[in-house]
Scaffold this motif. Structure first.
Motif, PDB file in Angstrom:
ATOM      1  N   GLN A   1       0.833  -1.198   0.000  1.00  0.00           N
ATOM      2  CA  GLN A   1       0.000   0.000   0.000  1.00  0.00           C
ATOM      3  C   GLN A   1       0.870   1.252   0.000  1.00  0.00           C
ATOM      4  O   GLN A   1       0.483   2.287  -0.510  1.00  0.00           O
ATOM      5  CB  GLN A   1      -0.936  -0.007   1.210  1.00  0.00           C
ATOM      6  CG  GLN A   1      -2.079  -1.001   1.094  1.00  0.00           C
ATOM      7  CD  GLN A   1      -3.050  -0.899   2.263  1.00  0.00           C
ATOM      8  OE1 GLN A   1      -2.672  -1.130   3.410  1.00  0.00           O
ATOM      9  NE2 GLN A   1      -4.283  -0.556   1.987  1.00  0.00           N
TER      10      GLN A   1
ATOM     11  N   TRP B   1     -10.728   2.281  -2.286  1.00  0.00           N
ATOM     12  CA  TRP B   1     -10.540   2.180  -0.840  1.00  0.00           C
ATOM     13  C   TRP B   1     -11.894   2.248  -0.165  1.00  0.00           C
ATOM     14  O   TRP B   1     -12.707   3.135  -0.474  1.00  0.00           O
ATOM     15  CB  TRP B   1      -9.640   3.320  -0.371  1.00  0.00           C
ATOM     16  CG  TRP B   1      -8.726   2.958   0.748  1.00  0.00           C
ATOM     17  CD1 TRP B   1      -8.040   1.808   0.910  1.00  0.00           C
ATOM     18  CD2 TRP B   1      -8.374   3.795   1.866  1.00  0.00           C
ATOM     19  NE1 TRP B   1      -7.267   1.849   2.049  1.00  0.00           N
ATOM     20  CE2 TRP B   1      -7.456   3.056   2.648  1.00  0.00           C
ATOM     21  CE3 TRP B   1      -8.735   5.076   2.266  1.00  0.00           C
ATOM     22  CZ2 TRP B   1      -6.913   3.558   3.823  1.00  0.00           C
ATOM     23  CZ3 TRP B   1      -8.180   5.576   3.432  1.00  0.00           C
ATOM     24  CH2 TRP B   1      -7.290   4.832   4.200  1.00  0.00           C
TER      25      TRP B   1
ATOM     26  N   TYR C   1     -15.512   3.428   4.717  1.00  0.00           N
ATOM     27  CA  TYR C   1     -15.337   3.504   6.166  1.00  0.00           C
ATOM     28  C   TYR C   1     -13.876   3.726   6.546  1.00  0.00           C
ATOM     29  O   TYR C   1     -13.584   4.329   7.580  1.00  0.00           O
ATOM     30  CB  TYR C   1     -15.873   2.241   6.845  1.00  0.00           C
ATOM     31  CG  TYR C   1     -15.172   0.956   6.462  1.00  0.00           C
ATOM     32  CD1 TYR C   1     -14.047   0.510   7.144  1.00  0.00           C
ATOM     33  CD2 TYR C   1     -15.665   0.167   5.427  1.00  0.00           C
ATOM     34  CE1 TYR C   1     -13.406  -0.656   6.793  1.00  0.00           C
ATOM     35  CE2 TYR C   1     -15.028  -1.008   5.067  1.00  0.00           C
ATOM     36  CZ  TYR C   1     -13.904  -1.416   5.749  1.00  0.00           C
ATOM     37  OH  TYR C   1     -13.274  -2.572   5.387  1.00  0.00           O
ATOM     38  N   ARG C   2     -12.955   3.255   5.691  1.00  0.00           N
ATOM     39  CA  ARG C   2     -11.538   3.514   5.961  1.00  0.00           C
ATOM     40  C   ARG C   2     -11.231   5.008   5.790  1.00  0.00           C
ATOM     41  O   ARG C   2     -10.413   5.572   6.514  1.00  0.00           O
ATOM     42  CB  ARG C   2     -10.653   2.689   5.020  1.00  0.00           C
ATOM     43  CG  ARG C   2     -10.653   1.182   5.266  1.00  0.00           C
ATOM     44  CD  ARG C   2     -10.011   0.816   6.585  1.00  0.00           C
ATOM     45  NE  ARG C   2      -8.636   1.226   6.686  1.00  0.00           N
ATOM     46  CZ  ARG C   2      -7.595   0.491   6.314  1.00  0.00           C
ATOM     47  NH1 ARG C   2      -7.797  -0.712   5.802  1.00  0.00           N
ATOM     48  NH2 ARG C   2      -6.359   0.938   6.462  1.00  0.00           N
TER      49      ARG C   2
ATOM     50  N   ILE D   1     -12.640   6.770   8.926  1.00  0.00           N
ATOM     51  CA  ILE D   1     -11.787   6.497  10.084  1.00  0.00           C
ATOM     52  C   ILE D   1     -10.500   7.305  10.003  1.00  0.00           C
ATOM     53  O   ILE D   1     -10.041   7.898  10.988  1.00  0.00           O
ATOM     54  CB  ILE D   1     -11.471   4.988  10.178  1.00  0.00           C
ATOM     55  CG1 ILE D   1     -12.732   4.209  10.556  1.00  0.00           C
ATOM     56  CG2 ILE D   1     -10.360   4.731  11.196  1.00  0.00           C
ATOM     57  CD1 ILE D   1     -12.569   2.702  10.477  1.00  0.00           C
ATOM     58  N   SER D   2      -9.909   7.364   8.812  1.00  0.00           N
ATOM     59  CA  SER D   2      -8.662   8.087   8.634  1.00  0.00           C
ATOM     60  C   SER D   2      -8.834   9.579   8.926  1.00  0.00           C
ATOM     61  O   SER D   2      -8.027  10.186   9.630  1.00  0.00           O
ATOM     62  CB  SER D   2      -8.141   7.892   7.203  1.00  0.00           C
ATOM     63  OG  SER D   2      -6.950   8.613   6.996  1.00  0.00           O
TER      64      SER D   2
ATOM     65  N   LYS E   1      -4.628  -0.041  -2.549  1.00  0.00           N
ATOM     66  CA  LYS E   1      -5.231  -1.166  -1.839  1.00  0.00           C
ATOM     67  C   LYS E   1      -4.173  -2.207  -1.536  1.00  0.00           C
ATOM     68  O   LYS E   1      -3.158  -2.324  -2.212  1.00  0.00           O
ATOM     69  CB  LYS E   1      -6.326  -1.808  -2.697  1.00  0.00           C
ATOM     70  CG  LYS E   1      -7.598  -1.006  -2.817  1.00  0.00           C
ATOM     71  CD  LYS E   1      -8.618  -1.728  -3.674  1.00  0.00           C
ATOM     72  CE  LYS E   1      -9.038  -3.047  -3.045  1.00  0.00           C
ATOM     73  NZ  LYS E   1     -10.043  -3.770  -3.848  1.00  0.00           N
TER      74      LYS E   1
ATOM     75  N   SER F   1      -6.254  -7.167   6.031  1.00  0.00           N
ATOM     76  CA  SER F   1      -6.010  -5.910   6.733  1.00  0.00           C
ATOM     77  C   SER F   1      -5.880  -6.157   8.232  1.00  0.00           C
ATOM     78  O   SER F   1      -6.525  -7.029   8.804  1.00  0.00           O
ATOM     79  CB  SER F   1      -7.173  -4.947   6.476  1.00  0.00           C
ATOM     80  OG  SER F   1      -7.031  -3.790   7.268  1.00  0.00           O
TER      81      SER F   1
ATOM     82  N   LEU G   1      -6.513  -3.639  10.395  1.00  0.00           N
ATOM     83  CA  LEU G   1      -7.346  -2.660  11.075  1.00  0.00           C
ATOM     84  C   LEU G   1      -8.570  -3.349  11.666  1.00  0.00           C
ATOM     85  O   LEU G   1      -9.424  -3.854  10.944  1.00  0.00           O
ATOM     86  CB  LEU G   1      -7.780  -1.563  10.101  1.00  0.00           C
ATOM     87  CG  LEU G   1      -8.662  -0.464  10.708  1.00  0.00           C
ATOM     88  CD1 LEU G   1      -7.895   0.290  11.779  1.00  0.00           C
ATOM     89  CD2 LEU G   1      -9.156   0.481   9.629  1.00  0.00           C
ATOM     90  N   THR G   2      -8.671  -3.392  12.980  1.00  0.00           N
ATOM     91  CA  THR G   2      -9.785  -4.020  13.671  1.00  0.00           C
ATOM     92  C   THR G   2     -10.318  -3.062  14.732  1.00  0.00           C
ATOM     93  O   THR G   2      -9.721  -2.031  15.032  1.00  0.00           O
ATOM     94  CB  THR G   2      -9.338  -5.325  14.352  1.00  0.00           C
ATOM     95  OG1 THR G   2      -8.365  -5.003  15.364  1.00  0.00           O
ATOM     96  CG2 THR G   2      -8.722  -6.293  13.353  1.00  0.00           C
TER      97      THR G   2
END
Length: 314
Positions: free
Chosen positions: A147, A181, A184-185, A188-189, A253, A259, A261-262
């Motif tokens: 990425q 992308w 929701y990412r 969040i970012s 991507k 990923s 991210l959780t």
């Protein structure tokens, strides 16, 4: 003398913290307490030939190791940096063939080695371990999922000639994020950036694509906490960077794998922010507490006064 290629390519870490539930509790405790990292190298010595080290924290990234290495070396070679730069994979005992992939690349002449951590886990601590084991003065951190564009690494390295911290930013001039992308990412970012704004002038403090000089890193001393959502933010705040540069990147991507991210990672980020605010603004929380008590006292006084006046009128 006589060590095999396998031994030369692989370093096995024996430091660490236990995994499982106990490990998670220790992570949370470290975030709340702001427990620092003891900055002591495990013995890696500076090389007169290696000027820069690219640290890639990894867990089950075997499919990406070869294309990442090839693209990195191509970019470094075009800038005349391939002979003075090493690639260091810090692997959390993936056992997915990553070690064998690195061994093969090394046999082919690529400047790469792998450090396998047997018991310790966590992205931030993996980055710091890589920095400790690095031979170069210039340190770059990047993800192993492609990425972060390898072609931008030479620009980050050049930026460290005039600054002690450099960031690969998605929000620089002409910034772009891959249209595919997930929405929701993106949300969040942007939210994470806003929450961190009082701590740093960096345009993209959540970026994991960054660089720092080893001399600047040492300024962090025992203040660095190896637990957090984004180690770049931790290092920028705790190492007291005197100057920084930014390099615009296109954030793509993930090429392979899953990923990291959780919801748990996002919770750690909020706790990490709490710890950094407490460090950067030690009087902020007491001031907020006094403000809340003052507002409560004002409300109570107003209500009592209102009740008293109403009783007199009746």
């Amino acid at each position: 003398a006589g060590a095999s290629a396998h031994t030369r390519a692989t370093t096995r870490g024996r430091e660490g913290r236990g995994g499982g539930a106990l490990g998670q509790l220790l992570l949370l405790a470290a975030l709340f307490s702001g427990a620092p990292l003891s900055w002591a190298s495990s013995g890696a010595k500076m090389s007169s030939e290696i000027v820069s080290t690219i640290v890639v924290p990894a867990y089950k990234e075997k499919p990406n190791i070869r294309p990442l290495t090839q693209r990195l070396v191509d970019a470094l070679r075009s800038s005349g940096m391939d002979k003075s730069t090493e690639i260091l994979i810090v692997d959390d005992n993936s056992q997915d063939g990553s070690e064998e992939a690195v061994n093969e690349l090394q046999k082919e002449g690529f400047p790469i080695r792998i450090y396998i951590r047997k018991t310790e886990r966590g992205l931030s601590s993996a980055v710091l371990r890589g920095f400790q084991e690095a031979k170069g003065e210039k340190l770059i951190c990047m993800d192993g999922d492609l990425q972060h564009p390898p072609e931008k690494v030479p620009q980050l390295l050049k930026a460290l000639d005039k600054a002690d911290f450099v960031l690969g930013t998605r929000y620089g001039d002409g910034f772009a994020v891959d249209p595919s992308w997930p929405w929701y990412r993106v949300v969040i970012s942007k939210g994470a950036r806003l929450l961190a704004r009082p701590l740093t002038p960096l345009s993209d403090p959540m970026s994991g694509f960054f660089g720092i000089t080893k001399s600047a890193l040492k300024r962090g001393g025992g203040k660095i906490n190896p637990v957090g959502f984004k180690i770049a933010l931790e290092l920028y705040v705790k190492c007291g960077s005197s100057s920084h540069e930014e390099v615009s990147i296109f954030f793509g991507k993930r090429e392979a794998g899953t990923s990291k991210l959780t919801g748990k990672v996002m919770l750690y980020y909020l706790l990490h922010l709490f710890q950094l605010y407490r460090y950067q603004y030690p009087m902020l929380l007491p001031a907020l507490l006094v403000l809340v008590l003052a507002v409560m006292w004002l409300l109570v006084s107003t209500c009592l006064g209102w009740s008293s006046n109403k009783a007199k009128l009746s």
